[in-house]
Design a protein around this motif. Structure first.
Motif, PDB file in Angstrom:
ATOM      1  N   ARG A   8      36.687 -47.194  39.933  1.00 29.77           N
ATOM      2  CA  ARG A   8      37.934 -47.729  40.485  1.00 29.77           C
ATOM      3  C   ARG A   8      39.106 -47.473  39.533  1.00 29.77           C
ATOM      4  O   ARG A   8      40.186 -47.073  39.959  1.00 29.77           O
ATOM      5  CB  ARG A   8      37.798 -49.233  40.734  1.00 29.77           C
ATOM      6  CG  ARG A   8      37.777 -49.535  42.216  1.00 29.77           C
ATOM      7  CD  ARG A   8      37.815 -51.016  42.498  1.00 29.77           C
ATOM      8  NE  ARG A   8      36.465 -51.462  42.783  1.00 29.77           N
ATOM      9  CZ  ARG A   8      35.859 -52.454  42.182  1.00 29.77           C
ATOM     10  NH1 ARG A   8      36.455 -53.153  41.277  1.00 29.77           N
ATOM     11  NH2 ARG A   8      34.618 -52.776  42.492  1.00 29.77           N
ATOM     12  N   ARG A   9      38.876 -47.702  38.251  1.00 26.42           N
ATOM     13  CA  ARG A   9      39.935 -47.532  37.250  1.00 26.42           C
ATOM     14  C   ARG A   9      40.376 -46.076  37.162  1.00 26.42           C
ATOM     15  O   ARG A   9      41.562 -45.773  37.159  1.00 26.42           O
ATOM     16  CB  ARG A   9      39.454 -48.038  35.892  1.00 26.42           C
ATOM     17  CG  ARG A   9      40.517 -48.062  34.825  1.00 26.42           C
ATOM     18  CD  ARG A   9      40.047 -48.697  33.519  1.00 26.42           C
ATOM     19  NE  ARG A   9      38.878 -48.037  32.969  1.00 26.42           N
ATOM     20  CZ  ARG A   9      37.674 -48.576  32.871  1.00 26.42           C
ATOM     21  NH1 ARG A   9      37.456 -49.790  33.302  1.00 26.42           N
ATOM     22  NH2 ARG A   9      36.669 -47.906  32.348  1.00 26.42           N
ATOM     23  N   ILE A  44      45.416 -41.373  40.781  1.00 32.39           N
ATOM     24  CA  ILE A  44      46.480 -41.506  41.786  1.00 32.39           C
ATOM     25  C   ILE A  44      47.833 -41.674  41.097  1.00 32.39           C
ATOM     26  O   ILE A  44      48.819 -41.027  41.478  1.00 32.39           O
ATOM     27  CB  ILE A  44      46.183 -42.692  42.734  1.00 32.39           C
ATOM     28  CG1 ILE A  44      45.016 -42.335  43.653  1.00 32.39           C
ATOM     29  CG2 ILE A  44      47.409 -43.069  43.555  1.00 32.39           C
ATOM     30  CD1 ILE A  44      44.466 -43.509  44.451  1.00 32.39           C
ATOM     31  N   ASP A  45      47.872 -42.518  40.058  1.00 32.78           N
ATOM     32  CA  ASP A  45      49.124 -42.702  39.310  1.00 32.78           C
ATOM     33  C   ASP A  45      49.577 -41.392  38.680  1.00 32.78           C
ATOM     34  O   ASP A  45      50.767 -41.068  38.694  1.00 32.78           O
ATOM     35  CB  ASP A  45      48.948 -43.760  38.213  1.00 32.78           C
ATOM     36  CG  ASP A  45      48.786 -45.168  38.783  1.00 32.78           C
ATOM     37  OD1 ASP A  45      49.098 -45.354  39.979  1.00 32.78           O
ATOM     38  OD2 ASP A  45      48.363 -46.056  38.021  1.00 32.78           O
ATOM     39  N   THR A  93      40.026 -43.737  39.445  1.00 39.14           N
ATOM     40  CA  THR A  93      40.677 -43.346  40.696  1.00 39.14           C
ATOM     41  C   THR A  93      42.131 -43.806  40.696  1.00 39.14           C
ATOM     42  O   THR A  93      43.022 -43.051  41.074  1.00 39.14           O
ATOM     43  CB  THR A  93      39.927 -43.954  41.908  1.00 39.14           C
ATOM     44  OG1 THR A  93      38.567 -43.516  41.867  1.00 39.14           O
ATOM     45  CG2 THR A  93      40.553 -43.536  43.211  1.00 39.14           C
ATOM     46  N   LYS A  94      42.353 -45.025  40.244  1.00 37.69           N
ATOM     47  CA  LYS A  94      43.723 -45.547  40.174  1.00 37.69           C
ATOM     48  C   LYS A  94      44.554 -44.726  39.192  1.00 37.69           C
ATOM     49  O   LYS A  94      45.703 -44.364  39.482  1.00 37.69           O
ATOM     50  CB  LYS A  94      43.693 -47.014  39.743  1.00 37.69           C
ATOM     51  CG  LYS A  94      45.057 -47.667  39.754  1.00 37.69           C
ATOM     52  CD  LYS A  94      44.947 -49.129  39.340  1.00 37.69           C
ATOM     53  CE  LYS A  94      46.282 -49.818  39.384  1.00 37.69           C
ATOM     54  NZ  LYS A  94      47.017 -49.762  38.165  1.00 37.69           N
ATOM     55  N   GLU A  95      43.979 -44.400  38.031  1.00 37.62           N
ATOM     56  CA  GLU A  95      44.703 -43.584  37.044  1.00 37.62           C
ATOM     57  C   GLU A  95      45.022 -42.204  37.605  1.00 37.62           C
ATOM     58  O   GLU A  95      46.106 -41.672  37.375  1.00 37.62           O
ATOM     59  CB  GLU A  95      43.881 -43.450  35.755  1.00 37.62           C
ATOM     60  CG  GLU A  95      43.822 -44.722  34.947  1.00 37.62           C
ATOM     61  CD  GLU A  95      42.849 -44.640  33.786  1.00 37.62           C
ATOM     62  OE1 GLU A  95      42.177 -43.588  33.617  1.00 37.62           O
ATOM     63  OE2 GLU A  95      42.736 -45.629  33.049  1.00 37.62           O
TER      64      GLU A  95
END
Length: 198
Positions: A78-79, A85-86, A81-83
């Motif tokens: 999750r972490r 996307i950012d 994937t978020k990074e």
């Protein structure tokens, strides 16, 4: 005779005791033999229970480790994937910010074209804006591909058409460039669209 009788009774007593004792020992032995499989199975059952309990404990511990590891991996996924996307959302930010001044210069040049009658000044201004854009892109790792006069290479060129070569030395080489190709940090960013001599 009484003495003899007494002796005999004592001997009989001793013999009887010996016989009784050996019979008792035989009975105990028979009982032990009869109970031996029962005792062995009880010992094995106790051993099986302790082995089973140990295996149950090991299984519980392994499941706990698995669940913790799975949760840790899920959080990591999750972490990242978020990074990612950012990063994708802000990756072009730096390049776009550096190109904005060039866009401003182009707007000024267009406004200047409306009121200026000297074409030479407009031409110089556009050349300056073009060189500023090339410098800005160069700072970001983008450089132009030199294609005209080089041997056609399918890894970096995209052939639009073939035309008869004007001279023998231009056969198989790039004669004209329809769209320039670009490298980004020595990797092809855009293939050059070229005309090849045949």
């Amino acid at each position: 005779m009484l003495k003899n009788k007494k002796k005999t009774t004592e001997e009989e007593k001793v013999a009887l005791e010996n016989q009784t004792q050996s019979e008792i020992e035989q009975e105990i032995e028979q009982v032990n033999e009869a109970r031996a499989p029962e005792v062995d199975s009880e010992v094995e059952a106790v051993e099986e229970i302790s082995v089973e309990e140990k295996l149950q404990g090991d299984l519980k511990e392994a499941n706990d480790k698995y669940l913790r590891l799975y949760a840790e991996f899920d959080n990591y996924k999750r972490r990242t994937t978020k990074e990612r996307i950012d990063l994708l959302q802000s990756a072009g930010k730096d390049v776009l910010l550096s190109i904005l001044p060039v866009a401003d210069d182009l707007e000024r040049a267009i406004k200047a074209m409306e009121s200026v009658s000297d074409v030479k000044a407009i031409k110089e201004g556009i050349i300056l804006v073009s060189s500023k854009l090339k410098n800005t892109l160069g700072q970001k790792g983008i450089k132009e591909m030199e294609s005209i006069g080089t041997v056609f290479d399918a890894d970096i060129h995209e052939a639009i058409t073939n035309i008869p070569a004007p001279s023998a030395d231009l056969k198989g080489k790039v004669i004209d460039e329809v769209e320039k190709g670009y490298y980004l940090n020595d990797k092809v960013l855009r293939f050059a669209k070229v005309v090849v001599g045949s």
